[in-house]
Design an enzyme around this catalytic site. Structure first.
Site, PDB file in Angstrom:
ATOM      1  N   TYR A  53      27.813   0.720 -10.773  1.00  0.00           N
ATOM      2  CA  TYR A  53      26.374   0.529 -10.522  1.00  0.00           C
ATOM      3  C   TYR A  53      25.709   1.864 -10.227  1.00  0.00           C
ATOM      4  O   TYR A  53      26.170   2.597  -9.363  1.00  0.00           O
ATOM      5  CB  TYR A  53      26.137  -0.391  -9.326  1.00  0.00           C
ATOM      6  CG  TYR A  53      26.617  -1.807  -9.465  1.00  0.00           C
ATOM      7  CD1 TYR A  53      27.035  -2.357 -10.673  1.00  0.00           C
ATOM      8  CD2 TYR A  53      26.675  -2.641  -8.349  1.00  0.00           C
ATOM      9  CE1 TYR A  53      27.485  -3.665 -10.767  1.00  0.00           C
ATOM     10  CE2 TYR A  53      27.120  -3.954  -8.439  1.00  0.00           C
ATOM     11  CZ  TYR A  53      27.531  -4.459  -9.642  1.00  0.00           C
ATOM     12  OH  TYR A  53      27.975  -5.756  -9.734  1.00  0.00           O
ATOM     13  N   LEU A 216      21.133 -16.878  -8.484  1.00  0.00           N
ATOM     14  CA  LEU A 216      19.813 -17.423  -8.791  1.00  0.00           C
ATOM     15  C   LEU A 216      19.524 -17.383 -10.293  1.00  0.00           C
ATOM     16  O   LEU A 216      18.368 -17.431 -10.716  1.00  0.00           O
ATOM     17  CB  LEU A 216      18.729 -16.662  -8.027  1.00  0.00           C
ATOM     18  CG  LEU A 216      18.741 -16.869  -6.511  1.00  0.00           C
ATOM     19  CD1 LEU A 216      17.737 -15.949  -5.839  1.00  0.00           C
ATOM     20  CD2 LEU A 216      18.447 -18.329  -6.155  1.00  0.00           C
ATOM     21  N   ALA A 217      20.590 -17.283 -11.095  1.00  0.00           N
ATOM     22  CA  ALA A 217      20.435 -17.254 -12.554  1.00  0.00           C
ATOM     23  C   ALA A 217      19.419 -16.194 -12.969  1.00  0.00           C
ATOM     24  O   ALA A 217      18.442 -16.463 -13.669  1.00  0.00           O
ATOM     25  CB  ALA A 217      20.031 -18.628 -13.085  1.00  0.00           C
ATOM     26  N   LYS A 224      10.119 -18.434 -10.545  1.00  0.00           N
ATOM     27  CA  LYS A 224       9.172 -17.402 -10.992  1.00  0.00           C
ATOM     28  C   LYS A 224       8.892 -17.490 -12.485  1.00  0.00           C
ATOM     29  O   LYS A 224       7.834 -17.064 -12.956  1.00  0.00           O
ATOM     30  CB  LYS A 224       9.769 -16.038 -10.638  1.00  0.00           C
ATOM     31  CG  LYS A 224       8.937 -14.828 -11.013  1.00  0.00           C
ATOM     32  CD  LYS A 224       9.652 -13.557 -10.571  1.00  0.00           C
ATOM     33  CE  LYS A 224       8.901 -12.308 -10.973  1.00  0.00           C
ATOM     34  NZ  LYS A 224       9.620 -11.068 -10.545  1.00  0.00           N
TER      35      LYS A 224
END
Length: 318
Positions: A53, A216-217, A224
């Protein structure tokens, strides 16, 4: 806050993990420090990152997230307040997708992560992706050395197939080598089938703690994104198009219903469902603002009744 043990590791954490993939990607070091401070102030304690990352960002080379976390730890002196989980195995080279869990690679990568994190040990060191070219015994022997040297406390796996996870757990038993205490799979209200059918039985039978990513996929379960026009709201928007279908909308409607009835948000309700799942230790979720973090942290205290959990389970049936 009731903490949960990461499998058989002896390490306990609050049931919400901060996803460090945003550090050095969608938020800079200063904003990252602010969020990490707020995370700890909310009584939460586990931060998940990886050596790679955020290599994918133009101008980055990997290691940015670990470096930011390390700088925060040095500045604040909060090492004893957090559990640091990082990962190894993804290539740090540009445009290289090869995975590497060889002993030599892991030993060197661990030293690099320790240096960037500015710590003397990693609490949970995870195989980021399986490396099918390396025998599981060799990988576990590398972890055994790191644990013996006091540089790693516990180990975990991520993105493993059921077969390779089972093989690794069996090798640990037969050879007396360290065993994966955790598994990090993709799992959320929409993406359920792969984990539940193949990996969940192995994890529960072997007391492997589960910490879920894409909880949260990619933001879809926050509510949203309701139509294709909404996909332009963030850098991750185009990856959410696959959720805009009948089942996805059914899940959102159920989350809206729960959120309205319990004065919470769809995102908190979605995370609370994961937290309530047997065998799951904690979901991982990222935040890029204090308001977003506080919204997600509400999931920890959102004890939904069984009938509400069942409502979400049925709405998301695959």
């Amino acid at each position: 806050m009731n903490k949960r043990e990461l499998g058989n590791s002896g390490i306990s954490i609050a049931p919400f993990v901060f996803g460090g993939n945003v550090f050095g990607w969608t938020i800079d070091e200063r904003a990252s420090f602010t969020l990490l401070d707020a995370f700890v102030d909310n009584g939460l304690d586990c931060i998940d990152t990886a050596d790679v990352y955020s290599r994918w960002v133009p101008g980055n080379k990997g290691g940015e997230s670990e470096t930011i976390i390390g700088n925060w730890l040095k500045k604040t002196g909060k090492r004893n307040k957090v559990v640091i989980a990082t990962k190894v195995g993804s290539s740090m080279l540009p445009n290289d997708s090869k995975k590497n869990l060889s002993k030599a690679y892991i030993i060197k990568a661990a030293e690099d992560s320790l240096r960037r994190l500015q710590v003397d040990h990693i609490d949970l060191y995870q195989s980021h992706y399986d490396d099918t070219d390396t025998p599981v015994q060799e990988t576990l022997e590398a972890y055994a050395q790191l644990i013996k040297e006091g540089k790693v406390r516990a180990i975990g796996a991520s993105n493993f197939s059921a077969g390779r996870l089972a093989e690794s757990l069996q090798a640990s038993k037969e050879l007396g080598l360290p065993s994966y205490a955790t598994l990090q799979p993709e799992y959320n209200l929409y993406d359920r089938e792969g984990y539940e059918k193949e990996l969940e039985p192995i994890c529960r039978d072997n007391n492997v703690g589960v910490i879920t990513y894409y909880s949260l996929a990619s933001g879809f379960l926050s509510g949203k994104y309701r139509n294709e026009a909404d996909l332009n709201k963030s850098k991750r928007g185009q990856g959410i198009k696959k959720y805009l279908n009948e089942r996805g909308f059914r899940i959102l409607n159920a989350l809206d219903d729960v959120a309205n009835n319990y004065s919470t948000t769809p995102a908190a309700a979605a995370l609370a469902w994961i937290i309530a799942r047997p065998g799951v230790t904690a979901p991982i979720a990222s935040a890029t603002s204090i308001a977003q973090l506080q919204e997600l942290a509400k999931a920890v205290s959102l004890n939904l009744p069984l009938d509400v959990i069942n409502q979400l389970t049925q709405a998301s049936a695959y």
